[in-house]
Design a protein around this motif. Sequence first.
Motif, PDB file in Angstrom:
ATOM      1  N   ARG A   1     -13.829  -2.173  -0.510  1.00 51.41           N
ATOM      2  CA  ARG A   1     -12.677  -1.290  -0.590  1.00 51.41           C
ATOM      3  C   ARG A   1     -12.344  -0.883   0.840  1.00 51.41           C
ATOM      4  O   ARG A   1     -13.180  -0.333   1.543  1.00 51.41           O
ATOM      5  CB  ARG A   1     -12.998  -0.062  -1.436  1.00 51.41           C
ATOM      6  CG  ARG A   1     -11.899   0.986  -1.375  1.00 51.41           C
ATOM      7  CD  ARG A   1     -12.254   2.183  -2.209  1.00 51.41           C
ATOM      8  NE  ARG A   1     -11.323   3.265  -1.930  1.00 51.41           N
ATOM      9  CZ  ARG A   1     -11.344   4.425  -2.548  1.00 51.41           C
ATOM     10  NH1 ARG A   1     -12.240   4.658  -3.480  1.00 51.41           N
ATOM     11  NH2 ARG A   1     -10.486   5.364  -2.227  1.00 51.41           N
ATOM     12  N   VAL A   2     -11.164  -1.181   1.266  1.00 48.11           N
ATOM     13  CA  VAL A   2     -10.768  -0.886   2.635  1.00 48.11           C
ATOM     14  C   VAL A   2      -9.750   0.241   2.583  1.00 48.11           C
ATOM     15  O   VAL A   2      -8.722   0.141   1.918  1.00 48.11           O
ATOM     16  CB  VAL A   2     -10.149  -2.123   3.300  1.00 48.11           C
ATOM     17  CG1 VAL A   2      -9.831  -1.837   4.746  1.00 48.11           C
ATOM     18  CG2 VAL A   2     -11.105  -3.301   3.177  1.00 48.11           C
TER      19      VAL A   2
ATOM     20  N   MET B   1      -7.065   2.628   4.424  1.00 46.54           N
ATOM     21  CA  MET B   1      -6.266   2.683   5.642  1.00 46.54           C
ATOM     22  C   MET B   1      -6.433   4.026   6.332  1.00 46.54           C
ATOM     23  O   MET B   1      -6.708   5.030   5.709  1.00 46.54           O
ATOM     24  CB  MET B   1      -4.789   2.471   5.312  1.00 46.54           C
ATOM     25  CG  MET B   1      -4.224   3.507   4.382  1.00 46.54           C
ATOM     26  SD  MET B   1      -2.484   3.251   4.033  1.00 46.54           S
ATOM     27  CE  MET B   1      -1.796   3.651   5.606  1.00 46.54           C
TER      28      MET B   1
ATOM     29  N   GLU C   1     -12.008  -5.400   8.786  1.00 44.81           N
ATOM     30  CA  GLU C   1     -11.641  -4.395   7.788  1.00 44.81           C
ATOM     31  C   GLU C   1     -10.945  -3.188   8.407  1.00 44.81           C
ATOM     32  O   GLU C   1     -10.181  -2.494   7.736  1.00 44.81           O
ATOM     33  CB  GLU C   1     -12.869  -3.957   7.002  1.00 44.81           C
ATOM     34  CG  GLU C   1     -13.484  -5.107   6.210  1.00 44.81           C
ATOM     35  CD  GLU C   1     -14.644  -4.682   5.339  1.00 44.81           C
ATOM     36  OE1 GLU C   1     -14.495  -3.688   4.625  1.00 44.81           O
ATOM     37  OE2 GLU C   1     -15.708  -5.323   5.411  1.00 44.81           O
ATOM     38  N   GLU C   2     -11.227  -2.901   9.659  1.00 45.85           N
ATOM     39  CA  GLU C   2     -10.583  -1.752  10.303  1.00 45.85           C
ATOM     40  C   GLU C   2      -9.181  -2.119  10.804  1.00 45.85           C
ATOM     41  O   GLU C   2      -8.244  -1.342  10.671  1.00 45.85           O
ATOM     42  CB  GLU C   2     -11.434  -1.272  11.490  1.00 45.85           C
ATOM     43  CG  GLU C   2     -12.818  -0.766  11.091  1.00 45.85           C
ATOM     44  CD  GLU C   2     -12.741   0.416  10.141  1.00 45.85           C
ATOM     45  OE1 GLU C   2     -11.871   1.291  10.347  1.00 45.85           O
ATOM     46  OE2 GLU C   2     -13.533   0.447   9.173  1.00 45.85           O
TER      47      GLU C   2
ATOM     48  N   TYR D   1       6.216  -4.517  -5.533  1.00 48.41           N
ATOM     49  CA  TYR D   1       5.326  -5.416  -6.280  1.00 48.41           C
ATOM     50  C   TYR D   1       5.738  -6.855  -5.973  1.00 48.41           C
ATOM     51  O   TYR D   1       6.932  -7.164  -5.891  1.00 48.41           O
ATOM     52  CB  TYR D   1       5.416  -5.158  -7.781  1.00 48.41           C
ATOM     53  CG  TYR D   1       4.614  -6.149  -8.582  1.00 48.41           C
ATOM     54  CD1 TYR D   1       3.217  -6.157  -8.504  1.00 48.41           C
ATOM     55  CD2 TYR D   1       5.232  -7.108  -9.374  1.00 48.41           C
ATOM     56  CE1 TYR D   1       2.473  -7.089  -9.211  1.00 48.41           C
ATOM     57  CE2 TYR D   1       4.487  -8.040 -10.083  1.00 48.41           C
ATOM     58  CZ  TYR D   1       3.105  -8.022  -9.992  1.00 48.41           C
ATOM     59  OH  TYR D   1       2.363  -8.954 -10.676  1.00 48.41           O
TER      60      TYR D   1
ATOM     61  N   PRO E   1       3.688   3.508   6.268  1.00 48.10           N
ATOM     62  CA  PRO E   1       3.439   2.127   5.825  1.00 48.10           C
ATOM     63  C   PRO E   1       4.362   1.715   4.688  1.00 48.10           C
ATOM     64  O   PRO E   1       4.852   2.563   3.952  1.00 48.10           O
ATOM     65  CB  PRO E   1       1.989   2.186   5.344  1.00 48.10           C
ATOM     66  CG  PRO E   1       1.837   3.566   4.791  1.00 48.10           C
ATOM     67  CD  PRO E   1       2.666   4.455   5.705  1.00 48.10           C
TER      68      PRO E   1
ATOM     69  N   TYR F   1       4.129   0.065   1.246  1.00 49.01           N
ATOM     70  CA  TYR F   1       3.089  -0.286   0.270  1.00 49.01           C
ATOM     71  C   TYR F   1       3.467  -1.554  -0.494  1.00 49.01           C
ATOM     72  O   TYR F   1       4.632  -1.758  -0.846  1.00 49.01           O
ATOM     73  CB  TYR F   1       2.870   0.859  -0.717  1.00 49.01           C
ATOM     74  CG  TYR F   1       2.219   2.059  -0.073  1.00 49.01           C
ATOM     75  CD1 TYR F   1       0.962   1.955   0.492  1.00 49.01           C
ATOM     76  CD2 TYR F   1       2.875   3.282  -0.031  1.00 49.01           C
ATOM     77  CE1 TYR F   1       0.360   3.046   1.097  1.00 49.01           C
ATOM     78  CE2 TYR F   1       2.283   4.386   0.566  1.00 49.01           C
ATOM     79  CZ  TYR F   1       1.022   4.255   1.139  1.00 49.01           C
ATOM     80  OH  TYR F   1       0.439   5.333   1.743  1.00 49.01           O
TER      81      TYR F   1
ATOM     82  N   TYR G   1      -0.880  -2.669   2.224  1.00 52.94           N
ATOM     83  CA  TYR G   1       0.247  -2.141   3.000  1.00 52.94           C
ATOM     84  C   TYR G   1       0.571  -3.039   4.184  1.00 52.94           C
ATOM     85  O   TYR G   1      -0.273  -3.811   4.651  1.00 52.94           O
ATOM     86  CB  TYR G   1      -0.061  -0.720   3.511  1.00 52.94           C
ATOM     87  CG  TYR G   1      -1.102  -0.680   4.598  1.00 52.94           C
ATOM     88  CD1 TYR G   1      -2.443  -0.637   4.291  1.00 52.94           C
ATOM     89  CD2 TYR G   1      -0.737  -0.697   5.950  1.00 52.94           C
ATOM     90  CE1 TYR G   1      -3.402  -0.621   5.282  1.00 52.94           C
ATOM     91  CE2 TYR G   1      -1.692  -0.668   6.950  1.00 52.94           C
ATOM     92  CZ  TYR G   1      -3.026  -0.631   6.606  1.00 52.94           C
ATOM     93  OH  TYR G   1      -3.979  -0.618   7.589  1.00 52.94           O
TER      94      TYR G   1
ATOM     95  N   PHE H   1      -5.555  -3.046   3.486  1.00 54.13           N
ATOM     96  CA  PHE H   1      -5.777  -2.824   2.063  1.00 54.13           C
ATOM     97  C   PHE H   1      -6.011  -1.347   1.801  1.00 54.13           C
ATOM     98  O   PHE H   1      -6.760  -0.690   2.529  1.00 54.13           O
ATOM     99  CB  PHE H   1      -6.962  -3.651   1.583  1.00 54.13           C
ATOM    100  CG  PHE H   1      -6.822  -5.093   1.989  1.00 54.13           C
ATOM    101  CD1 PHE H   1      -5.970  -5.924   1.306  1.00 54.13           C
ATOM    102  CD2 PHE H   1      -7.480  -5.571   3.110  1.00 54.13           C
ATOM    103  CE1 PHE H   1      -5.790  -7.233   1.727  1.00 54.13           C
ATOM    104  CE2 PHE H   1      -7.316  -6.879   3.532  1.00 54.13           C
ATOM    105  CZ  PHE H   1      -6.463  -7.712   2.834  1.00 54.13           C
ATOM    106  N   VAL H   2      -5.375  -0.824   0.766  1.00 55.91           N
ATOM    107  CA  VAL H   2      -5.498   0.594   0.442  1.00 55.91           C
ATOM    108  C   VAL H   2      -6.589   0.804  -0.597  1.00 55.91           C
ATOM    109  O   VAL H   2      -7.567   1.514  -0.354  1.00 55.91           O
ATOM    110  CB  VAL H   2      -4.152   1.162  -0.057  1.00 55.91           C
ATOM    111  CG1 VAL H   2      -4.295   2.641  -0.393  1.00 55.91           C
ATOM    112  CG2 VAL H   2      -3.068   0.949   0.994  1.00 55.91           C
ATOM    113  N   ASP H   3      -6.434   0.185  -1.771  1.00 57.00           N
ATOM    114  CA  ASP H   3      -7.406   0.442  -2.826  1.00 57.00           C
ATOM    115  C   ASP H   3      -7.195  -0.533  -3.987  1.00 57.00           C
ATOM    116  O   ASP H   3      -6.153  -1.165  -4.102  1.00 57.00           O
ATOM    117  CB  ASP H   3      -7.255   1.883  -3.342  1.00 57.00           C
ATOM    118  CG  ASP H   3      -8.550   2.421  -3.920  1.00 57.00           C
ATOM    119  OD1 ASP H   3      -9.518   1.642  -4.068  1.00 57.00           O
ATOM    120  OD2 ASP H   3      -8.595   3.623  -4.218  1.00 57.00           O
TER     121      ASP H   3
END
Lengths: 188, 245
Positions: free
Chosen positions: A184-185, A187, B16-17, B86, B157, B159, B182, B237-239
């Motif tokens: 899970r990343v 932001m 990932e960051e 979407y 951002p 989304y 995002y 990536f948010v979730d």
Amino acid sequence: MLKGSREGTSIPLDAGLYGASMQVLAKDVVTEYINCEAVMAFFTTSEEVDALLPEGLDLYSNPPNAAVFIANYPYSTLGPYYEMFSLIQVEFNGSMGYYIPYIYVTNDSALAAGREVVGAPKKLANIGIVKENDTILGYLERPKGKRLLSLSVKPEQRISDELIESLMPRRLELYSLAYCHQSRVVMD
Amino acid sequence: MLKGIPFDSPLYEIDEERGIEYRNCKAVTALFTIKNDVSELIPEGLKSLGNGAVWVSHYGFSTVGTYNEYISVIQVEDEVGDMGYYIPYIYVTNDSALAAGREVAGAPKKLAKIELTQELDVVQGILERPTGKRLVTVTMKPNIRAKELIEYILPKPTYLYSVRHLPPIKGKGGVTQLIKWYANVDFHLDPSGEKVIFSGPASVTYDSPSVIDPVHKIEIGTILSAIYFEFDMKLGFVDILRELR
């Protein structure tokens, strides 16, 4: 999943990249190939290939056996494509099989189906089989022009059924490493 | 790092960051009202806001390679009230982008012929699959500065939503998830310090509809805005919003 439309086995779910979208009509969810040709070479290799294997698989012999394979699939239910893969002969639960550390294809359906369903680590590449004079040449390039493998074969005699059965039994066990990202990343 | 198989020479690696980074990109996008009911294309957890868009872009450099991309989107609102897009259909010209998109974010990417060209006074984006089967043509004449529209079309951002689906093997191991990710778009500045964003008259046509690649399912009503822009970008990536069945 989607609120309405017909759903297949792969995304986009209403027009899947692979898999039968009308599964009720399909006899089974398998990939079928017709009229294929391939060149293949078996060879012994270094024990260092053990480092490429996932836990649970062991080298089948000492020295280890390996193979390279280049095929032309003029028709398949994933579309026509070329494929190259490397194999390492392994043992799992007492049975002989092959682990696939590297595999390349020329078609997006085959790439996604292989990666997402069975974990075949497919990439796209330039792959071909050329017949010239008495030789059949299979090649792998990635990117185009960077020759990674040339496999030339002069097919001059029939091979025995016993040898084929020992190396490639009709039900060939293949192994690959399926992996699903769970990260899970968040932001910042 | 998120790594794709094969692990000793991954098809993609994503920090990932930092996300996936893009430099020196250009795109044409058209936002339009959707003429038909597209609710059947949208997963649970999202609500259509009635607008759609097409996007054709060229990415001069990215951490998943150089490639072109076509995207169809439906403007939606998620369950926490965020507006985003979407993605029912998306096409690329590069295997790293294809695999990373499908396996990490659930972007339902396929390979296709995608071009973004400039000829005479017109910018043109096309999507063909297979080559010669023209699915979409976007043409626009970028002749007006368009900065006032951008916060609505591409907020920061922006989304994005997609359904990640990895089929099970004999009932084991599959996942189906609604993913929220995002894009952060940084517009290039011209020598006078203005953002390189132009709008102008545009047309979007579904030239030769295909049941195999049914991008025409998002029917075009009125074109609200079309822009051509040059930019850098980060995708992250948010979730995982929900598990779907």
